[in-house]
Design a protein around this motif. Structure first.
Motif, PDB file in Angstrom:
ATOM      1  N   ASP A   1       0.839  -1.203   0.000  1.00 29.51           N
ATOM      2  CA  ASP A   1       0.000   0.000   0.000  1.00 29.51           C
ATOM      3  C   ASP A   1       0.873   1.252   0.000  1.00 29.51           C
ATOM      4  OD1 ASP A   1      -2.422  -1.526   0.226  1.00 29.51           O
ATOM      5  OD2 ASP A   1      -2.020  -1.755   2.359  1.00 29.51           O
ATOM      6  N   VAL A   2       1.938   1.219   0.794  1.00 22.12           N
ATOM      7  CA  VAL A   2       2.857   2.358   0.878  1.00 22.12           C
ATOM      8  C   VAL A   2       3.574   2.545  -0.465  1.00 22.12           C
ATOM      9  CG1 VAL A   2       4.846   3.320   2.085  1.00 22.12           C
ATOM     10  CG2 VAL A   2       3.178   1.935   3.350  1.00 22.12           C
ATOM     11  N   LYS A   3       4.025   1.453  -1.051  1.00 20.46           N
ATOM     12  CA  LYS A   3       4.752   1.529  -2.325  1.00 20.46           C
ATOM     13  C   LYS A   3       3.868   2.080  -3.440  1.00 20.46           C
ATOM     14  CE  LYS A   3       8.041  -2.280  -1.617  1.00 20.46           C
ATOM     15  NZ  LYS A   3       8.480  -3.601  -2.126  1.00 20.46           N
ATOM     16  N   LEU A   4       2.606   1.659  -3.466  1.00 22.05           N
ATOM     17  CA  LEU A   4       1.706   2.081  -4.540  1.00 22.05           C
ATOM     18  C   LEU A   4       1.502   3.592  -4.573  1.00 22.05           C
ATOM     19  CD1 LEU A   4      -1.084  -0.676  -4.479  1.00 22.05           C
ATOM     20  CD2 LEU A   4       0.425  -0.124  -6.398  1.00 22.05           C
ATOM     21  N   ILE A   5       1.552   4.210  -3.423  1.00 22.75           N
ATOM     22  CA  ILE A   5       1.196   5.625  -3.332  1.00 22.75           C
ATOM     23  C   ILE A   5       2.405   6.524  -3.085  1.00 22.75           C
ATOM     24  CG2 ILE A   5       0.781   6.009  -0.853  1.00 22.75           C
ATOM     25  CD1 ILE A   5      -1.787   6.464  -3.710  1.00 22.75           C
ATOM     26  N   ALA A   6       3.577   5.930  -2.878  1.00 23.44           N
ATOM     27  CA  ALA A   6       4.764   6.718  -2.506  1.00 23.44           C
ATOM     28  C   ALA A   6       5.133   7.738  -3.571  1.00 23.44           C
ATOM     29  CB  ALA A   6       5.945   5.788  -2.228  1.00 23.44           C
ATOM     30  N   GLY A   7       5.072   7.349  -4.846  1.00 21.24           N
ATOM     31  CA  GLY A   7       5.454   8.270  -5.910  1.00 21.24           C
ATOM     32  C   GLY A   7       4.602   9.517  -5.940  1.00 21.24           C
ATOM     33  N   ALA A   8       3.276   9.347  -5.814  1.00 17.57           N
ATOM     34  CA  ALA A   8       2.357  10.494  -5.858  1.00 17.57           C
ATOM     35  C   ALA A   8       2.556  11.421  -4.667  1.00 17.57           C
ATOM     36  CB  ALA A   8       0.909   9.998  -5.904  1.00 17.57           C
ATOM     37  N   VAL A   9       2.943  10.848  -3.517  1.00 17.39           N
ATOM     38  CA  VAL A   9       3.141  11.653  -2.310  1.00 17.39           C
ATOM     39  C   VAL A   9       4.477  12.401  -2.345  1.00 17.39           C
ATOM     40  CG1 VAL A   9       3.458  11.551   0.202  1.00 17.39           C
ATOM     41  CG2 VAL A   9       1.673  10.183  -0.880  1.00 17.39           C
ATOM     42  N   LEU A  10       5.510  11.765  -2.887  1.00 14.76           N
ATOM     43  CA  LEU A  10       6.863  12.301  -2.755  1.00 14.76           C
ATOM     44  C   LEU A  10       7.352  13.116  -3.949  1.00 14.76           C
ATOM     45  CD1 LEU A  10       8.640   9.179  -1.173  1.00 14.76           C
ATOM     46  CD2 LEU A  10       7.801  11.219   0.019  1.00 14.76           C
ATOM     47  N   ASN A  11       6.788  12.892  -5.147  1.00 16.85           N
ATOM     48  CA  ASN A  11       7.452  13.423  -6.348  1.00 16.85           C
ATOM     49  C   ASN A  11       7.546  14.952  -6.404  1.00 16.85           C
ATOM     50  OD1 ASN A  11       4.830  14.100  -7.025  1.00 16.85           O
ATOM     51  ND2 ASN A  11       4.691  12.731  -8.777  1.00 16.85           N
ATOM     52  N   HIS A  12       6.621  15.670  -5.762  1.00 13.50           N
ATOM     53  CA  HIS A  12       6.685  17.134  -5.798  1.00 13.50           C
ATOM     54  C   HIS A  12       7.374  17.717  -4.572  1.00 13.50           C
ATOM     55  CE1 HIS A  12       3.164  16.001  -3.497  1.00 13.50           C
ATOM     56  NE2 HIS A  12       3.015  17.228  -3.048  1.00 13.50           N
ATOM     57  N   ARG A  13       7.800  16.853  -3.666  1.00 14.63           N
ATOM     58  CA  ARG A  13       8.442  17.322  -2.442  1.00 14.63           C
ATOM     59  C   ARG A  13       9.962  17.218  -2.500  1.00 14.63           C
ATOM     60  NH1 ARG A  13       3.386  15.037  -0.239  1.00 14.63           N
ATOM     61  NH2 ARG A  13       2.573  16.504   1.320  1.00 14.63           N
ATOM     62  N   LEU A  14      10.497  16.587  -3.516  1.00 13.69           N
ATOM     63  CA  LEU A  14      11.928  16.345  -3.617  1.00 13.69           C
ATOM     64  C   LEU A  14      12.554  17.279  -4.648  1.00 13.69           C
ATOM     65  CD1 LEU A  14      11.852  12.426  -3.637  1.00 13.69           C
ATOM     66  CD2 LEU A  14      11.848  13.993  -1.669  1.00 13.69           C
ATOM     67  N   VAL A  15      13.729  17.795  -4.341  1.00 17.39           N
ATOM     68  CA  VAL A  15      14.438  18.712  -5.228  1.00 17.39           C
ATOM     69  C   VAL A  15      15.795  18.102  -5.574  1.00 17.39           C
ATOM     70  CG1 VAL A  15      15.395  21.025  -5.502  1.00 17.39           C
ATOM     71  CG2 VAL A  15      13.273  20.700  -4.212  1.00 17.39           C
ATOM     72  N   LEU A  16      16.077  17.980  -6.864  1.00 19.70           N
ATOM     73  CA  LEU A  16      17.348  17.423  -7.327  1.00 19.70           C
ATOM     74  C   LEU A  16      18.477  18.424  -7.133  1.00 19.70           C
ATOM     75  CD1 LEU A  16      16.145  15.820 -10.675  1.00 19.70           C
ATOM     76  CD2 LEU A  16      16.772  14.572  -8.604  1.00 19.70           C
TER      77      LEU A  16
END
Length: 337
Positions: free
Chosen positions: A289-304
């Motif tokens: 459940d965590v893996k399925l939704i991790a991308g949607a939760v994290l992708n806008h919070r991380l800065v390269l």
């Protein structure tokens, strides 16, 4: 496993949902209903509904004409809710969103006139075209679920769900949302273009009139609130909490990232994972459940980092790498709700 009650400080009524299977049945009915007007995008529909039932909000970065407005209207129609749309422009004022006082000529008194934010589903179109002051007013309402005007506080309807959009092109005259404000959105999603068959299905459905006009509700607002309360009680065992924490902390140590995920991100991931588990008829969160939704939760919070950007690294690739690197808790039992 016994279903956990809602936190006592919320002072909410106990949910009328009898089991996780009933939650899953309602959730599937909502997805199928919205899918009659948004073709070929069931995964995105599911994620948007997960965000709403987790009491979060969604940011769509998408091209014009991909169905964002229709999605907002479809969610409102499916849940018997109200919907409003705000077209953000540089001259939009905070009061244009939250409301303002007007003179009642009959009584001579000033009364508060509610703005478009007083709705169940709010579409804030091209939110990055609004000024930072107006953006802040909207984000404050999103976080607090209330509006304060002239010293008086007004509660927003429940549920209150914001779909904000940004156009990835035509960036002239925009005010990019800073990372601190992006963090207020639970998910960042994209509908994108449909495939050939799905696009033909859209044309068929809208051949005589707009399909959204004939969309009927499949749940009531009270039933949606019941689903929100039920999801709060889904069990997140300590191994799952440690797993979520390890994922978030791994983003802070990755050499490709200048800024990792915050504690708010961990809370958002926990809430979304509970709804994801409930949508599958379970009363326990599993690592999947965590893996399925991790991308949607994290992708806008991380800065390269600048170096990672020069090497054409992608945030979604970094998230995948972290998901493969962090150890998954073992031995968790599946308990039907």
């Amino acid at each position: 496993m016994t279903h956990l009650p809602a936190p006592p400080e919320e002072s909410v009524a106990a949910p009328t949902i009898g089991s996780g299977r009933e939650f899953a049945r309602r959730f599937t009915a909502m997805v199928d209903n919205i899918g009659t007007v948004i073709k070929g995008k069931d995964d995105v529909i599911r994620q948007a509904l997960v965000a709403m039932l987790a009491e979060g909000h969604v940011l769509f970065e998408d091209l014009p004409g991909t169905g964002k407005t229709v999605l907002a209207r479809a969610i409102a129609a499916t849940t018997s809710g109200s919907t409003s749309r705000v077209q953000c422009t540089p001259d939009l004022l905070p009061a244009d969103i939250t409301g303002s006082t007007v003179l009642d000529r009959a009584t001579g008194d000033f009364t508060f006139r509610e703005g478009p934010v007083f709705t169940n589903v709010l579409l804030a179109d091209e939110v990055n075209r609004a000024t930072p002051k107006t953006q802040s007013a909207l984000l404050e309402a999103m976080a607090e679920k209330r509006v304060t005007f002239d010293g008086t506080t007004y509660d927003l309807p429940s549920p209150f769900f914001v779909i904000a959009t940004m156009n990835p092109i035509e960036l002239a005259g925009t005010f990019p949302l800073p990372e601190a404000q992006l963090d207020r959105f639970q998910f960042k999603l994209s509908l994108g273009y449909t495939d050939r068959d799905a696009e033909v299905s859209v044309l068929r459905a809208n051949r005589q009139q707009a399909a959204i006009l004939s969309l009927e509700p499949v749940v009531t607002i009270d039933e949606v609130i019941d689903m929100i309360v039920w999801a709060r009680g889904v069990t997140t065992a300590d191994p799952i909490l440690y797993y979520i924490t390890d994922l978030v902390q791994a983003t802070r140590d990755d050499p490709a990232l200048l800024m990792g995920a915050s504690t708010r991100a961990a809370e958002a991931l926990m809430r979304a994972s509970r709804v994801m588990a409930a949508s599958q008829g379970r009363d326990d969160v599993l690592p999947d459940d965590v893996k399925l939704i991790a991308g949607a939760v994290l992708n806008h919070r991380l800065v390269l980092t600048p170096d990672a950007q020069l090497q054409e690294e992608r945030v979604d690739a970094v998230i995948d790498r972290i998901l493969h690197r962090v150890k998954v808790p073992q031995g968790l039992e599946v308990t039907p709700a």
